[in-house]
Motif scaffolding. Structure first.
Motif, PDB file in Angstrom:
ATOM      1  N   UNK A   1     -80.065  15.953 118.682  1.00  0.00           N
ATOM      2  CA  UNK A   1     -79.230  15.667 117.524  1.00  0.00           C
ATOM      3  C   UNK A   1     -79.901  14.695 116.590  1.00  0.00           C
ATOM      4  N   UNK A   2     -79.531  14.790 115.313  1.00  0.00           N
ATOM      5  CA  UNK A   2     -79.893  13.795 114.315  1.00  0.00           C
ATOM      6  C   UNK A   2     -78.630  13.056 113.915  1.00  0.00           C
ATOM      7  N   UNK A   3     -78.676  11.768 113.995  1.00  0.00           N
ATOM      8  CA  UNK A   3     -77.560  10.907 113.616  1.00  0.00           C
ATOM      9  C   UNK A   3     -78.019   9.942 112.535  1.00  0.00           C
ATOM     10  N   UNK A   4     -77.063   9.422 111.802  1.00  0.00           N
ATOM     11  CA  UNK A   4     -77.394   8.394 110.835  1.00  0.00           C
ATOM     12  C   UNK A   4     -76.331   7.314 110.840  1.00  0.00           C
ATOM     13  N   UNK A   5     -76.759   6.135 110.449  1.00  0.00           N
ATOM     14  CA  UNK A   5     -75.820   5.016 110.378  1.00  0.00           C
ATOM     15  C   UNK A   5     -76.198   4.145 109.196  1.00  0.00           C
ATOM     16  N   UNK A   6     -75.246   3.959 108.320  1.00  0.00           N
ATOM     17  CA  UNK A   6     -75.404   3.070 107.177  1.00  0.00           C
ATOM     18  C   UNK A   6     -74.699   1.756 107.494  1.00  0.00           C
ATOM     19  N   UNK A   7     -75.068   0.686 106.793  1.00  0.00           N
ATOM     20  CA  UNK A   7     -74.416  -0.602 107.049  1.00  0.00           C
ATOM     21  C   UNK A   7     -72.904  -0.497 106.962  1.00  0.00           C
ATOM     22  N   UNK A   8     -72.224  -1.122 107.867  1.00  0.00           N
ATOM     23  CA  UNK A   8     -70.767  -1.185 108.004  1.00  0.00           C
ATOM     24  C   UNK A   8     -70.109   0.176 108.144  1.00  0.00           C
ATOM     25  N   UNK A   9     -70.888   1.192 108.518  1.00  0.00           N
ATOM     26  CA  UNK A   9     -70.320   2.501 108.769  1.00  0.00           C
ATOM     27  C   UNK A   9     -70.599   2.918 110.207  1.00  0.00           C
ATOM     28  N   UNK A  10     -69.801   3.834 110.696  1.00  0.00           N
ATOM     29  CA  UNK A  10     -70.010   4.337 112.047  1.00  0.00           C
ATOM     30  C   UNK A  10     -71.186   5.318 112.069  1.00  0.00           C
ATOM     31  N   UNK A  11     -71.781   5.428 113.249  1.00  0.00           N
ATOM     32  CA  UNK A  11     -72.846   6.397 113.405  1.00  0.00           C
ATOM     33  C   UNK A  11     -72.257   7.810 113.340  1.00  0.00           C
ATOM     34  N   UNK A  12     -72.871   8.687 112.561  1.00  0.00           N
ATOM     35  CA  UNK A  12     -72.376  10.047 112.428  1.00  0.00           C
ATOM     36  C   UNK A  12     -73.508  11.034 112.714  1.00  0.00           C
ATOM     37  N   UNK A  13     -73.103  12.168 113.254  1.00  0.00           N
ATOM     38  CA  UNK A  13     -74.054  13.237 113.514  1.00  0.00           C
ATOM     39  C   UNK A  13     -74.212  14.067 112.248  1.00  0.00           C
TER      40      UNK A  13
END
Length: 124
Positions: free
Chosen positions: A35-47
Motif C-alpha cells: 500500500x501507499x499511504x500519506x500523512x499531512x501535518x495534523x491529518x490522519x494517515x490515509x491510504x
C-alpha cells in the motif's frame, strides 16, 4: 522481515508529476500486499493506493482516482506510485507498507511493515 525504502519525493508545481518508488528487501516481496499511504501535518494517515501480491487488483482513494497509478515489479522487489496532475492538497509524507496477507487493504492496521516515508510538496 521486510525492509522498505521510499524514494522519488520532492517539490513539484501543481499539475506536475512524480513517480515514487519503494524498494523492498527480502525474498518474499512477491507474496505481500502493498500500500501507499500519506500523512499531512495534523491529518490522519490515509491510504491512497493498494495493490495485491500479484498486482492483479488495485484500489485507490477517491481523491486520487484517475491521477495516481500503483504498480509493482516483483522481479525487482519494487513498488511504484505514478502521480500525475498533482495538486497542492497532495502535499504530504508518503509511505509504502507491506502486509503478509497479500491483499490490497486500505486499513493501516493490516500492514506489518512500513518505510520511513518520502516528502512530496506541491506548490500552487
Amino acid at each position: 522481515q521486510v525492509r522498505l525504502v521510499e524514494s522519488g519525493g520532492g517539490l513539484v508545481q501543481a499539475g506536475g508529476s512524480l513517480r515514487l518508488s519503494c524498494a523492498a528487501s527480502g525474498r518474499t516481496f512477491s507474496s505481500y500486499g502493498m500500500g501507499w499511504f500519506r500523512q499531512a501535518p495534523v491529518k490522519e494517515r490515509e491510504c491512497v493506493a493498494a495493490i495485491t501480491w500479484s498486482g492483479g487488483s488495485r484500489v485507490y482513494a477517491d481523491s486520487v482516482k484517475g491521477r495516481f497509478t500503483a504498480s509493482r515489479d516483483n522481479a525487482k522487489n519494487t513498488l511504484y506510485l505514478q502521480m500525475n496532475s498533482l495538486k497542492p492538497e497532495d502535499t504530504a509524507n508518503y509511505y509504502c507498507a507491506a502486509n503478509r496477507g497479500g491483499t490490497a487493504s486500505g486499513t493501516p492496521g493490516r500492514y506489518n511493515y512500513w518505510g520511513q516515508g518520502t516528502q512530496v510538496t506541491v506548490s500552487s
